[in-house]
Design an enzyme around this catalytic site. Structure first.
Site, mmCIF file in Angstrom:
data_model
loop_
_atom_site.group_PDB
_atom_site.id
_atom_site.type_symbol
_atom_site.label_atom_id
_atom_site.label_comp_id
_atom_site.label_asym_id
_atom_site.label_seq_id
_atom_site.Cartn_x
_atom_site.Cartn_y
_atom_site.Cartn_z
ATOM 1 N N ARG A 179 37.468 21.174 -34.654
ATOM 2 C CA ARG A 179 38.685 21.869 -34.200
ATOM 3 C C ARG A 179 39.274 21.051 -33.065
ATOM 4 O O ARG A 179 38.558 20.638 -32.157
ATOM 5 C CB ARG A 179 38.381 23.300 -33.742
ATOM 6 N N SER A 202 87.489 32.482 -30.209
ATOM 7 C CA SER A 202 87.323 31.650 -29.036
ATOM 8 C C SER A 202 87.540 32.532 -27.817
ATOM 9 O O SER A 202 88.262 33.530 -27.885
ATOM 10 C CB SER A 202 88.358 30.520 -29.063
#
Lengths: 448, 448, 448, 448
Positions: free
Chosen positions: C314, C275
């Site tokens: 497409r 930490s």
């Protein structure tokens, strides 16, 4: 679909507002209101409006036939209008000519939904008020009740239950503001006719729109919104965020309620949270409901946001995707809210256990407190190293942090026993918790 | 990850605000601001603050080492603070003792993100203003430009391009209001220390919080919000809804731009929208970007809403899930917005083609207009049946609706040639389009 | 976008396979392979193929220009082919005529992606083997290591760590089978030309397709799949399910690693899980990564499934939505997998603590065991009631279940001290755990 | 919740399998099967099993009470077992002692769901066969029916309807294989007792598990899977992918059915796809259903994948999140499948209109064909430039491409009138369409 889980996942308000009957009633209110408004402007005979309104009772409709016909028609309003027309015609052929006059299916469906939403949001806002009040009470009560603050699921540093709850309370105040704003924007009339310009009504269009809004007691928007759906999605966003916070509340309480932690728990109610096989079990039912809602609502919200791409004047598929999704999202939010309001009202808090758990890990969670004191002498980085070493030894030798500190020469050089005793007192290391709690309580009172 | 698609999917503002350098800069602004604020309150020496600030320059950091270290540490702030401390210590050992004093990793990471968001939101709001202005201009220009209204992807009834665009304009005005509100709520300081009560700072906590907010020119909230994430999610909601509408805009324009419809199109720019193999192609690139964003943002939003369930004082996994998701969501919104603003500014409109397409299907889209006129005589349902018959015959025999109507005895009984000619004129059947457009333009002017 | 978090969320294989360079390399492999295949069939001069191949080196390309040009062109292949053509033309004008001959952008982009996926899947499958091996080892080692089984986050009944891990092992074996099947189906050539029929190549189409597949060492599918995307989505599903299980693994380990439970933990590595302010912290970093991935991947998957709706030959938007989403999903899966494999390999298990926690709640988790014994006398429902009463009293008076049982007349009538002692022994109540573990280990060996 | 839309969004199989009655029946089959299996092993009296089975009839249960009680209990099995026990006890107190013996709630709930899924999957697979057969028929019929291939919603180059449909057919064959594999893996017994080791059953555990599987005619898995949910998610993935392709089919057909294109359409059925106000409308209802499902299913899938993170032996919230989500996903897939199978069976194809549309844009879609021919002389890039110029002029002057080509000196130098006429014939430029179609039809026949 089975509705056996409605008692678990929904609220009574949502069950009522989204029933089959209410579904019909919403659309029929539109049709009746339209006829009344048209009569009030002299567009159709008053007797016709009366005849139409008389048949706008859900009880008169064949729901199985409606559902089947919707499968062909592509929406519910078409068969609904057909049945309504037939019902009216059976008694008054002339009146039947004016059913649904000038409107399009989507006008009835969307406005019907808005009316259902108005209904259920009343219940939701009441429950949200209830939750806010309960949170305020518990926040105040536990303003300085000390417990381990936990980060990454590890004990970190002490804090107070009041501060934890104040975080929820402040979030709920924000949700309440957002929900009110979104509700106000979303609950508007839909009335646009075939392509949103009310062409079928000619010069009567805008006056009729205003009259219809008056009849249904719902504001008329600037424009019809057949394919601009952000208002409804905004409402869904507000509810989804609320549910996210409810899910966090459920997560936090269920974590505190774990057998090995046991610091807080759901209220104990006979028949609640048992097991079909384990006699000792007390399951966190409200938390399960809130967590399940918080798991489901994001996906439903993503559907609604994605469905905003509705083609041209009225879309194909996107609109349809909303029909069951938005009610489901509202229902889950309402259900989670109701369960959590009750849970917070009766929240069981075990302050002695909180105190005991602060010592559970040898008091290691006081490491930061001592580190900050040492940092005045060793610098932050130096103090961090000393404390990491002491913490590690305490952990590996299964002794308390206080004991380790008392034996460490680098620590002793700067801190004597009295200083150390003061530093490892959790109650003395909750920082601004009290002041922060007070700020939020004040805000809550101001908005009550 | 490859950033080759940043030019397509992002905006220049998002590219800058979310670069590696800006990512570091955000956190370093926090660290420098913290030191300055502490010096201003006399908590640390002014020279220490100056030394710290001097090294808060992204250019001095080893980004590869940071990324690797984050893989062990679990977040970026830990190795960043380590590198910063080492850089400062190399020149001023005393100053190094005060780096990141009293803060936690999340304070630096969250505040850094807020500073990045402030940067990019400036660009987004400017583009949103640009889009609103362009929409207002085109709405006014095409207030009465008639085209086929289309529902369920079928020609439905005539409408005007101005009304279609007014729908977008009104939605964008709502998005702008929502975005401003969400931005104002979200862009606040994060400063809470280990568990959100600033315990490490003792009595200096709240004054320092205020001073830090001043230094960073960003409001301080009532409470730290380490695990209450609704503010950021609210911002994400506002942008997601905006993107939903941009997706609809892209869908509508690309549909109008289809080879067989060709009523409107993206601006023609050299090099834009070509094909690698088909020389004639002019692909709708902006629409593709907006539609792709509208497809991706809902999933990202669902992640953020789901990630609100963050455990206790600071969560495990949920917070981490935000780090790349929120910037991605903002980037996609910004990119889609920029592309569509440019697209609307240069929108190509082919009004004659719109006119021609109104006749394309034998003028069948005038069926409702005629039906409403007949309904005065036959009732709505009766007229609907007559017109459905005429429409069907017109379609199956490939003749125009007008021709069919002229031959139908049920129609002729009530409508003569002059009446029919008037009824099948699309320009005469756009209803309240003009008045509706005017309402929205007025609103836009009021909010400009 | 910042790539500072790549060290945390990605794997080395994913970082390499999805780099800017690899992105280019994938498409350039396609172009070079195409030229070679065409030369091998005599369709273009061998010298042209050689010239083209020589320039298919990512190092020669201007990536900033490519990214900017993609913003106009709508995809990367168009500017890539332009740059490649210019590079070739600078040395060999004739060869430049044959660049990208007969192909369409999507052929290059999709095949390039498939080649990148092939690369990264190798790393993923190796890590999955590693995880399976580690799980098998730990499962065997802890076959009968007793700990509290927990349901709804409450202690429920005893079980073994081996059985818990066997559940993960069996799931991972399923994931491995699914992943192999999906990989085999997905990694196929894309080659269809403008609309998927290879018309530009006339009679050479299918032979060239086969030759190209050979050149790229990748199977040719029955059909081009420009707008049928289920193969890629299938791969995404397989990885998403894998990530879901990794998330559960991260959740379970992090729950066991809670300060108050402390039964198991991530391997301890210097610099890991600290930490920035709390010296004692050991955060579960691998779990955070897995949980974050499990939070993000579902949203990305929903985008890919939603994007399957690609228009005609497409699509517009849907295809574009895949480009960054699929690599992101793969990267997160790969990163979570690598972290968890390492975590399981070095999993820290504290069996004495597990034993101690079984007593933590007064041994209440043995209630079912006793209840089943009583049920032989009282029936299931009757026994359940007796035991619920004893459990409640034990809990409210803070005494052990065994003590309560010894004092309860309804219990004593049927069970003496010896019977009760045997019934409340957790190790004697793990049922078929050992046999179930053996089944899975056997399966794992059979599939190794 | 209203079920009025079940006729639109569901199938008859899903309506039946997920009704309230079927929901109860699934769990009751488990309870009855368990009793029979226990009797067959001599664990409980045969008469008890008979008494229990006699009351396992959904008709005997009070569903309103069950739903309300589930709101307290947290699941349905607890009140169901209570009611069942009471029903049995009313007639046979001894038998009542053996209800639900040794099982846990989740055993009944999960197995009940599996039985419901088995039911509905039969209907789904039959409809999938029907769709495959219809696609094969239409593919063969339209093997060489020429229409414009469209990319990015623009005409691109010619192709055949057969090839387009072959893409769907091949995808459906993959879906069928995936669905069979997922169904086989997912439809397994759940039977694990409180924490998955069947401890309550002692040495009888595994034999009873096998006997129960036999009674319910469903395979027993290696392990209970209370909190390992990948099998169900795999099934959801298979259905979600299927729905994605159905959505594409709906999108493609609805685009072809647009008024201005009108090349194909849904079958015409009286009462289908009308409008409540526009007499001429023929809305694509099946497409709307498929598109709505494709919009909703991804979000539901994301919930299920996210819910895989279920804690320890049995989870909190994640499991609950599945209960309504998976049935909803299955229902939407089933509904979309049924609608699209019917749609393809009766697909209306207008080949002359397809032919006419090929000329709609001045034949510009033949530009690639001519470009490839010119490229033999000018190189690919040079030819592309000439053709882009000719296309642009044709477009801006509203003349045909053929006319422009005939006047362009660069073109004329290499191609005479006959060559040009041949090159601009769409039917001559469909490449390998026929051969590709044949490949897929062969595969379909092989898998029929």
């Amino acid at each position: 679909m089975s509705d056996l889980l409605d008692g678990l996942f929904g609220s009574s308000a949502s069950a009522q507002a989204f029933s089959t009957r209410a579904h019909l009633a919403g659309m029929l209110h539109f049709e009746a209101g339209l006829a009344r408004a048209q009569a009030s402007l002299g567009l159709i005979p008053v007797t016709a409006a009366q005849a139409i309104e008389r048949h706008c009772d859900p009880a008169g409709f064949d729901t199985a036939a409606l559902s089947a016909a919707a499968g062909l028609a592509g929406n519910l309003a078409i068969p609904l209008v057909s049945q309504l027309t037939a019902l009216v015609a059976a008694q008054d052929v002339t009146a039947a000519r004016y059913v649904h006059w000038g409107a399009t299916s989507q006008d009835a469906i969307d406005t019907g939904l808005v009316l259902q939403l108005r209904e259920v949001l009343g219940g939701i806002e009441a429950d949200l008020d209830r939750l806010c009040a309960a949170l305020a009470l518990q926040t105040e009560r536990h303003r300085l009740t000390v417990l381990a603050g936990r980060t990454w699921l590890q004990q970190a540093s002490p804090t107070t239950l009041g501060l934890k709850l104040a975080g929820f309370l402040e979030a709920m105040l924000r949700h309440r503001r957002r929900l009110r704003a979104a509700r106000e924007a979303a609950l508007v009339l839909q009335f646009g006719g075939a392509v949103g310009n009310l062409a079928a009504l000619g010069e009567h269009a805008l006056p009729l729109c205003a009259a219809l809004a008056t009849e249904l007691d719902i504001p008329a928007p600037l424009l019809p919104w057949h394919s601009q759906r952000d208002r409804l999605v905004d409402l869904a966003c507000a509810l989804a965020m609320l549910t996210g916070t409810l899910g966090k509340l459920g997560r936090d309480i269920s974590l505190l309620m774990q057998t090995e932690i046991a610091e807080a728990g759901e209220p104990s109610i006979p028949g609640r949270g048992g097991s079909s096989t384990m006699p000792q079990k007390r399951n966190p039912v409200a938390c399960a409901v809130a967590l399940a809602a918080a798991q489901r609502v994001p996906g439903l919200l993503s559907t609604l946001v994605g469905a905003m791409v509705q083609e041209q004047e009225r879309g194909l598929g996107g609109w349809h995707a909303e029909w069951e999704t938005l009610p489901e999202l509202v229902r889950l939010s309402a259900g989670a809210l109701g369960q959590m309001a009750t849970c917070v009202e009766g929240l069981q808090v075990d302050a002695p256990r909180m105190h005991a758990n602060l010592e559970a890990d040898g008091g290691l969670l006081m490491a930061e407190a001592v580190s900050m004191a040492l940092a005045l002498h060793l610098g932050k980085s130096g103090a961090h190293q000393v404390m990491a070493r002491c913490s590690g030894t305490a952990r590996s030798t299964d002794r308390s942090l206080r004991e380790m500190l008392g034996q460490d020469p680098d620590v002793r050089e700067h801190l004597d026993d009295a200083a150390l005793d003061a530093l490892v007192d959790p109650a003395a290391y909750v920082g601004a918790a009290g002041a922060l709690v007070d700020r939020v309580l004040e805000q809550a009172r101001a908005e009550a």
